[in-house]
Design an enzyme around this catalytic site. Structure first.
Site, PDB file in Angstrom:
ATOM      1  N   GLU A 137       0.846  -1.215   0.000  1.00 30.54           N
ATOM      2  CA  GLU A 137       0.000   0.000   0.000  1.00 30.54           C
ATOM      3  C   GLU A 137       0.872   1.253   0.000  1.00 30.54           C
ATOM      4  OE1 GLU A 137      -3.351  -0.206   2.684  1.00 30.54           O
ATOM      5  OE2 GLU A 137      -3.518   1.978   2.699  1.00 30.54           O
ATOM      6  N   ASP A 145       4.534 -14.723  11.683  1.00 31.81           N
ATOM      7  CA  ASP A 145       3.292 -15.268  11.144  1.00 31.81           C
ATOM      8  C   ASP A 145       2.184 -14.210  11.266  1.00 31.81           C
ATOM      9  OD1 ASP A 145       0.903 -16.602  10.719  1.00 31.81           O
ATOM     10  OD2 ASP A 145       1.516 -18.410  11.784  1.00 31.81           O
ATOM     11  N   LYS A 154      -7.702  -1.723  11.085  1.00 35.19           N
ATOM     12  CA  LYS A 154      -7.026  -2.095   9.835  1.00 35.19           C
ATOM     13  C   LYS A 154      -5.827  -1.171   9.625  1.00 35.19           C
ATOM     14  CE  LYS A 154      -6.270  -1.985   5.211  1.00 35.19           C
ATOM     15  NZ  LYS A 154      -5.419  -1.048   4.487  1.00 35.19           N
TER      16      LYS A 154
END
Ligand code: MEV
Length: 443
Positions: A89, A299, A283
């Site tokens: 992004e 992870d 987010k």
């Protein structure tokens, strides 16, 4: 469009890379003339490095590039860091860098690890008397501990290992459902393999011993293990990061600082009380966190799952960050669960992950937790700051300009002209297309 029908393939993983590519092209990519060139041109020039990547997963055909950038000027607990970030992004790294610079002039970030405990469960069925199970569990514990001695040996030397085991009755929510809840410390390792190996060994010994336990035999019912696995919900492995300063230091004038701080706190309150906003708000936090998690070979799916469950721990989904103004001081903080590793997994294998750790000056797991929490806080600060002032699109589209120019296959000259023009014009796909078209027509 007519879909091409391909036949099922057997023994695919046994084929060599060239055979796999050939199969893929023949079955799915006949209409893509440059498919082979694309797949092979992304191979690493050093066969040894490519071999490493090939071995990370099954059926590797090629590599998938994402930008690896760096956001400098992060002052965390008095140490200056540059954060390696892997993300697609456009505006994320720039926003992180801006937030870092902003807080560098205001005392930097403070971070602390609250706890480092991990956990896993052996989930099992049992339909007999609860008291018989409790007695058995009490008596079999030394055996269960003995079953993992060989697995724990090295971890214990590093100060980690199983902390304890607890029998949990889950029959109120699911008939006949119990679990053995196990708590662990795993030092600088994320610990998934260690925990899962321990759980499977304990589960096997638990079932084995149950088979000769008199109370179960007389009742003609045995506990039956369904599954054993670590949990990615780790609220007992938590870190906190914060920034604070005088409200007047937040603006060019005292009044501007106060207005900004009040609006900022209100934005956090909205994210705390409204799910739709909370999800987008978090987010934005994960933009910073995931970028660092990816760069350090951790992870990100585990972190994402655990963080969002934590955000919903009170029965509704809410903001991970908090803000307040008290006695003229603005404080903004984050508290979240992060199970991270600085040893094991990809950390010593992936060349770019190793480099990321060198950039971070080889942190241990606790230090990495602090740095990652700061990345999330900084990202959220940058996003909310834009949102309550200029709006997000100005900065976002400025960073996205290059993507639009690349889509339009702009030349170096056209890019330079567009960058100069859009320094003081608003960027949108339509505006950039119009500008490039008129530039092309006029030359
Ligand atoms: C975009 O990737 C992230 C934001 O939407 C976060 C937010 O709204 O807080 C800007």
């Amino acid at each position: 469009m007519l879909r091409r029908m391909s036949k099922p393939v057997s023994g695919f993983s046994k084929k060599n890379k060239e055979e796999k590519i050939q199969w893929l092209i023949e079955n799915y990519l006949v209409d893509v003339p440059n498919a082979r060139e694309l797949l092979t041109s992304y191979w690493h020039t050093n066969p040894k490095t490519q071999g490493l990547h090939d071995d990370f997963i099954e059926n590797t055909l090629t590599n998938y590039y994402l930008p690896f950038g760096v956001a400098p000027n992060f002052l965390i607990n008095g140490t200056l860091y540059a954060l390696p970030m892997v993300i697609e992004e456009s505006s994320v790294v720039a926003a992180a860098g801006n937030a870092a610079k902003f807080w560098l002039d205001r005392g930097g970030f403070k971070a602390e690890v609250i706890s480092t405990e991990k956990n896993g469960q052996i989930h099992f069925n049992y339909f007999g008397k609860k008291t018989a199970l409790e007695t058995f569990f009490e008596s079999v514990q030394p055996e269960l501990l003995e079953s993992i001695e060989h697995i724990q040996k090295n971890m214990k030397k590093r100060g980690g290992g199983l902390i304890d085991l607890e029998l949990i009755d889950g029959t109120e929510t699911l008939e006949g459902y119990y679990q053995i809840h196990c708590r662990f410390e795993t030092g600088d390792a994320m610990g998934a393999n260690f925990i899962n190996s321990c759980l499977e060994a304990i589960a096997a010994r638990f079932e084995e011993k149950a088979q000769t336990h008199a109370a179960f035999l007389s009742e003609d019912t045995l506990p039956e293990v369904v599954l054993s696995i670590l949990s990615n919900y780790v609220p007992e492995c938590r870190v906190r990061a914060e920034v604070s300063c005088n409200v007047s230091a937040l603006g060019k004038t005292e009044q501007e600082g106060i207005t900004f701080a009040q609006k900022f706190v209100r934005a956090i309150e909205i994210a705390k009380s409204e799910t739709r906003r909370a999800v987008t708000h978090n987010k934005g936090i994960m933009n910073g966190i995931d970028a660092l998690i990816l760069a350090t070979g951790n992870d990100f799916r585990a972190v994402e799952a655990g963080v969002h469950a934590y955000a919903a721990r009170n029965g509704y989904y809410s903001s991970l960050t908090h803000a307040k103004i008290e006695d003229g001081i603005f404080t903004f903080w984050i508290e979240l669960p992060l199970a991270l590793g600085t040893v094991g997994g990809l950390t010593s294998l992936h060349p770019m992950v190793k480099l990321a750790f060198s950039i971070l000056q080889k942190p241990n797991a606790k230090e990495l937790m602090q740095i990652v929490a700061v990345a999330g806080l900084a990202q959220n600060f940058a996003a909310v700051r834009s949102l309550v002032t200029t709006g997000i699109q100005k900065g976002h589209m400025k960073m996205h300009l290059m993507n639009i120019l690349n889509q339009l296959e702009a030349t170096t000259n056209e890019k330079a002209a567009a960058i100069a023009h859009f320094a003081d014009h608003s960027v949108s796909h339509a505006n950039v297309t119009a500008f490039i078209n008129s530039h092309r027509n006029s030359s």
